[in-house]
Write a protein that holds these residues in place. Structure first.
Motif, PDB file in Angstrom:
ATOM      1  N   THR A   1      -3.959   4.810  -8.145  1.00  0.00           N
ATOM      2  CA  THR A   1      -4.710   4.948  -6.892  1.00  0.00           C
ATOM      3  C   THR A   1      -4.714   3.683  -6.068  1.00  0.00           C
ATOM      4  O   THR A   1      -4.865   3.735  -4.840  1.00  0.00           O
ATOM      5  CB  THR A   1      -6.162   5.352  -7.191  1.00  0.00           C
ATOM      6  OG1 THR A   1      -6.746   4.370  -8.062  1.00  0.00           O
ATOM      7  CG2 THR A   1      -6.221   6.718  -7.858  1.00  0.00           C
ATOM      8  N   HIS A   2      -4.562   2.525  -6.701  1.00  0.00           N
ATOM      9  CA  HIS A   2      -4.634   1.252  -5.995  1.00  0.00           C
ATOM     10  C   HIS A   2      -3.554   0.294  -6.518  1.00  0.00           C
ATOM     11  O   HIS A   2      -3.040   0.458  -7.626  1.00  0.00           O
ATOM     12  CB  HIS A   2      -6.013   0.611  -6.167  1.00  0.00           C
ATOM     13  CG  HIS A   2      -7.130   1.374  -5.542  1.00  0.00           C
ATOM     14  ND1 HIS A   2      -7.635   2.541  -6.095  1.00  0.00           N
ATOM     15  CD2 HIS A   2      -7.843   1.143  -4.399  1.00  0.00           C
ATOM     16  CE1 HIS A   2      -8.616   3.002  -5.324  1.00  0.00           C
ATOM     17  NE2 HIS A   2      -8.763   2.166  -4.300  1.00  0.00           N
ATOM     18  N   PHE A   3      -3.245  -0.698  -5.689  1.00  0.00           N
ATOM     19  CA  PHE A   3      -2.265  -1.711  -6.069  1.00  0.00           C
ATOM     20  C   PHE A   3      -2.805  -3.082  -5.692  1.00  0.00           C
ATOM     21  O   PHE A   3      -3.188  -3.328  -4.542  1.00  0.00           O
ATOM     22  CB  PHE A   3      -0.941  -1.455  -5.350  1.00  0.00           C
ATOM     23  CG  PHE A   3       0.156  -2.399  -5.749  1.00  0.00           C
ATOM     24  CD1 PHE A   3       0.853  -2.221  -6.933  1.00  0.00           C
ATOM     25  CD2 PHE A   3       0.502  -3.473  -4.932  1.00  0.00           C
ATOM     26  CE1 PHE A   3       1.872  -3.091  -7.307  1.00  0.00           C
ATOM     27  CE2 PHE A   3       1.516  -4.346  -5.293  1.00  0.00           C
ATOM     28  CZ  PHE A   3       2.205  -4.159  -6.485  1.00  0.00           C
TER      29      PHE A   3
ATOM     30  N   LYS B   1      -5.678  -9.099  -3.151  1.00  0.00           N
ATOM     31  CA  LYS B   1      -6.226  -7.986  -2.374  1.00  0.00           C
ATOM     32  C   LYS B   1      -5.896  -6.676  -3.063  1.00  0.00           C
ATOM     33  O   LYS B   1      -4.803  -6.494  -3.597  1.00  0.00           O
ATOM     34  CB  LYS B   1      -5.668  -7.990  -0.958  1.00  0.00           C
ATOM     35  CG  LYS B   1      -6.251  -6.903  -0.068  1.00  0.00           C
ATOM     36  CD  LYS B   1      -5.703  -7.009   1.359  1.00  0.00           C
ATOM     37  CE  LYS B   1      -6.274  -5.925   2.250  1.00  0.00           C
ATOM     38  NZ  LYS B   1      -5.760  -6.016   3.651  1.00  0.00           N
ATOM     39  N   CYS B   2      -6.875  -5.762  -3.053  1.00  0.00           N
ATOM     40  CA  CYS B   2      -6.679  -4.450  -3.660  1.00  0.00           C
ATOM     41  C   CYS B   2      -6.369  -3.434  -2.557  1.00  0.00           C
ATOM     42  O   CYS B   2      -7.195  -3.188  -1.678  1.00  0.00           O
ATOM     43  CB  CYS B   2      -7.923  -4.027  -4.442  1.00  0.00           C
ATOM     44  SG  CYS B   2      -7.734  -2.462  -5.331  1.00  0.00           S
TER      45      CYS B   2
ATOM     46  N   PHE C   1      -0.996  -2.069 -10.875  1.00  0.00           N
ATOM     47  CA  PHE C   1      -1.538  -0.757 -10.522  1.00  0.00           C
ATOM     48  C   PHE C   1      -2.919  -0.547 -11.140  1.00  0.00           C
ATOM     49  O   PHE C   1      -3.208  -1.043 -12.236  1.00  0.00           O
ATOM     50  CB  PHE C   1      -0.608   0.367 -11.001  1.00  0.00           C
ATOM     51  CG  PHE C   1       0.651   0.503 -10.193  1.00  0.00           C
ATOM     52  CD1 PHE C   1       0.600   0.924  -8.867  1.00  0.00           C
ATOM     53  CD2 PHE C   1       1.885   0.210 -10.752  1.00  0.00           C
ATOM     54  CE1 PHE C   1       1.772   1.051  -8.124  1.00  0.00           C
ATOM     55  CE2 PHE C   1       3.047   0.328 -10.017  1.00  0.00           C
ATOM     56  CZ  PHE C   1       2.987   0.752  -8.698  1.00  0.00           C
ATOM     57  N   GLU C   2      -3.754   0.208 -10.436  1.00  0.00           N
ATOM     58  CA  GLU C   2      -5.044   0.666 -10.960  1.00  0.00           C
ATOM     59  C   GLU C   2      -5.045   2.188 -10.995  1.00  0.00           C
ATOM     60  O   GLU C   2      -4.513   2.839 -10.088  1.00  0.00           O
ATOM     61  CB  GLU C   2      -6.197   0.169 -10.081  1.00  0.00           C
ATOM     62  CG  GLU C   2      -6.457  -1.321 -10.183  1.00  0.00           C
ATOM     63  CD  GLU C   2      -7.722  -1.739  -9.449  1.00  0.00           C
ATOM     64  OE1 GLU C   2      -8.450  -0.831  -8.959  1.00  0.00           O
ATOM     65  OE2 GLU C   2      -7.977  -2.950  -9.353  1.00  0.00           O
TER      66      GLU C   2
ATOM     67  N   GLU D   1       0.811  -1.216   0.000  1.00  0.00           N
ATOM     68  CA  GLU D   1       0.000   0.000   0.000  1.00  0.00           C
ATOM     69  C   GLU D   1       0.845   1.267   0.000  1.00  0.00           C
ATOM     70  O   GLU D   1       0.324   2.376  -0.175  1.00  0.00           O
ATOM     71  CB  GLU D   1      -0.945   0.008   1.209  1.00  0.00           C
ATOM     72  CG  GLU D   1      -0.298   0.299   2.553  1.00  0.00           C
ATOM     73  CD  GLU D   1       0.388  -0.912   3.168  1.00  0.00           C
ATOM     74  OE1 GLU D   1       0.857  -0.809   4.317  1.00  0.00           O
ATOM     75  OE2 GLU D   1       0.450  -1.974   2.493  1.00  0.00           O
ATOM     76  N   LYS D   2       2.164   1.142   0.171  1.00  0.00           N
ATOM     77  CA  LYS D   2       3.030   2.321   0.254  1.00  0.00           C
ATOM     78  C   LYS D   2       3.977   2.461  -0.928  1.00  0.00           C
ATOM     79  O   LYS D   2       4.933   3.235  -0.880  1.00  0.00           O
ATOM     80  CB  LYS D   2       3.810   2.290   1.567  1.00  0.00           C
ATOM     81  CG  LYS D   2       2.923   2.487   2.782  1.00  0.00           C
ATOM     82  CD  LYS D   2       3.735   2.666   4.060  1.00  0.00           C
ATOM     83  CE  LYS D   2       2.813   2.951   5.252  1.00  0.00           C
ATOM     84  NZ  LYS D   2       3.580   3.149   6.498  1.00  0.00           N
ATOM     85  N   ILE D   3       3.721   1.737  -1.983  1.00  0.00           N
ATOM     86  CA  ILE D   3       4.507   1.950  -3.199  1.00  0.00           C
ATOM     87  C   ILE D   3       4.215   3.348  -3.738  1.00  0.00           C
ATOM     88  O   ILE D   3       3.061   3.771  -3.811  1.00  0.00           O
ATOM     89  CB  ILE D   3       4.175   0.886  -4.263  1.00  0.00           C
ATOM     90  CG1 ILE D   3       4.696  -0.477  -3.820  1.00  0.00           C
ATOM     91  CG2 ILE D   3       4.788   1.260  -5.605  1.00  0.00           C
ATOM     92  CD1 ILE D   3       4.439  -1.573  -4.827  1.00  0.00           C
ATOM     93  N   TYR D   4       5.259   4.061  -4.085  1.00  0.00           N
ATOM     94  CA  TYR D   4       5.101   5.442  -4.554  1.00  0.00           C
ATOM     95  C   TYR D   4       5.764   5.616  -5.921  1.00  0.00           C
ATOM     96  O   TYR D   4       6.899   5.175  -6.125  1.00  0.00           O
ATOM     97  CB  TYR D   4       5.734   6.418  -3.563  1.00  0.00           C
ATOM     98  CG  TYR D   4       5.844   7.838  -4.073  1.00  0.00           C
ATOM     99  CD1 TYR D   4       4.718   8.662  -4.148  1.00  0.00           C
ATOM    100  CD2 TYR D   4       7.067   8.360  -4.479  1.00  0.00           C
ATOM    101  CE1 TYR D   4       4.815   9.972  -4.613  1.00  0.00           C
ATOM    102  CE2 TYR D   4       7.176   9.663  -4.949  1.00  0.00           C
ATOM    103  CZ  TYR D   4       6.046  10.461  -5.014  1.00  0.00           C
ATOM    104  OH  TYR D   4       6.141  11.753  -5.480  1.00  0.00           O
TER     105      TYR D   4
END
Length: 305
Positions: free
Chosen positions: A279-281, A286-287, A268-269, A231-234
């Motif tokens: 916005t999402h991974f 799990k999204c 990625f989404e 959730e913290k991929i940037y």
């Protein structure tokens, strides 16, 4: 220092004038322009021709993860890493990423600084100093190695663990602009400059026993790893490079190498549109909504939350 059998005794003396005609065309690939100087200002400049490795992450948002700044003979040390461009716009208002602004400013200053060193030099009788370089793939080299590729990088895993476990921000006030990181070992000081950051994640591996995924870094196999936080991929909207949190003493940020970033990009989404930041991974069924607020406080770009 362990693993320094190949240490060069060649001194580094930066005294010659910087001339744009000394640079090959490939050198300008990763440059930023300095209109007032009428030349390209190099990020990780070498005065000798060298090859760059440039890869594009094939996503709808044109996420890029370019190389650069790694190869070549180090007769002139000017700057800390490669910088690249991307077509990816900022997800909020189209403005350039503030993290990159400080990064470019820092490298612009570094280009104008001249300094010298010699591997193994003794600034005082009880201290020896060595100088290293980490490229965008996470490979470690002696800074003055004439050729920087897989054949010349340091590979002994126990040495890499020893070296990287001690890496931290350079607060010695010696070479702290040119070599912003250091790995102290007793009376030896190992100064480090990077194409980007010293921690480069090279592989994601499932830990079945503990039921979690881990990111390996620095090409040391299972000897160097952190928990993977999907959730913290940037993604930097200006450069397209992909990052993951690290720990405080190295600046709180690590780079995900090109090969791994390409593999992860398919997850990625882009719910705000393909030209916006993801916005999402999606990871293992799990999204995850992406949480990138951690990037605002990283010391690597000189920004504090």
């Amino acid at each position: 220092m362990i693993g320094t059998d190949e240490m060069s005794s060649t001194g580094m003396d930066i005294t010659e004038s910087f001339r744009p005609e000394d640079l090959s065309k490939t050198d300008f690939f990763d440059f930023v322009t300095a209109p007032d100087m009428d030349i390209g200002i190099g990020v990780g400049v070498s005065l000798h021709p060298h090859n760059h490795s440039h890869e594009r992450i094939p996503t709808a948002a044109n996420i890029s993860h370019d190389g650069g700044g790694g190869g070549g003979s180090s007769t002139d040390v000017r700057g800390n890493g490669g910088n690249s461009n991307s077509n990816l716009n900022n997800s909020n208002n189209g403005c350039s990423d503030p993290t990159l602004q400080s990064y470019e400013t820092r490298n612009l200053i570094n280009v104008c600084r001249h300094f010298s060193y010699e591997q193994g030099q003794r600034p005082t009788p009880n201290v020896r100093e060595y100088f290293y370089y980490i490229d965008h793939e996470g490979m470690l080299f002696l800074d003055d190695a004439k050729i920087k590729n897989f054949t010349s990088c340091l590979k002994e895993k126990k040495f890499l663990k020893f070296f990287f476990n001690r890496v931290k921000l350079n607060n010695t006030k010696r070479y702290d602009t040119e070599f912003p990181y250091i790995s102290p070992c007793g009376r030896e000081l190992n100064y480090i400059r990077c194409d980007d950051v010293p921690i480069v994640y090279t592989e994601v591996k499932q830990n079945c026993e503990e039921g979690k995924d881990e990111l390996l870094y620095a090409h040391a196999g299972d000897l160097l790893k952190v928990d993977f936080q999907p959730e913290k991929i940037y993604i930097n909207p200006t450069t397209g490079r992909v990052y993951h949190p690290a720990w405080q003493k190295v600046g709180d940020i690590g780079l995900i190498r090109s090969k791994l970033a390409i593999e992860l990009s398919k997850n990625f989404e882009f719910n705000n549109g393909e030209q916006m930041s993801p916005t999402h991974f999606n990871w293992r069924g799990k999204c995850y909504p992406l949480k990138n607020d951690w990037i605002l406080g990283i010391k690597k770009y000189g920004i504090y939350a």
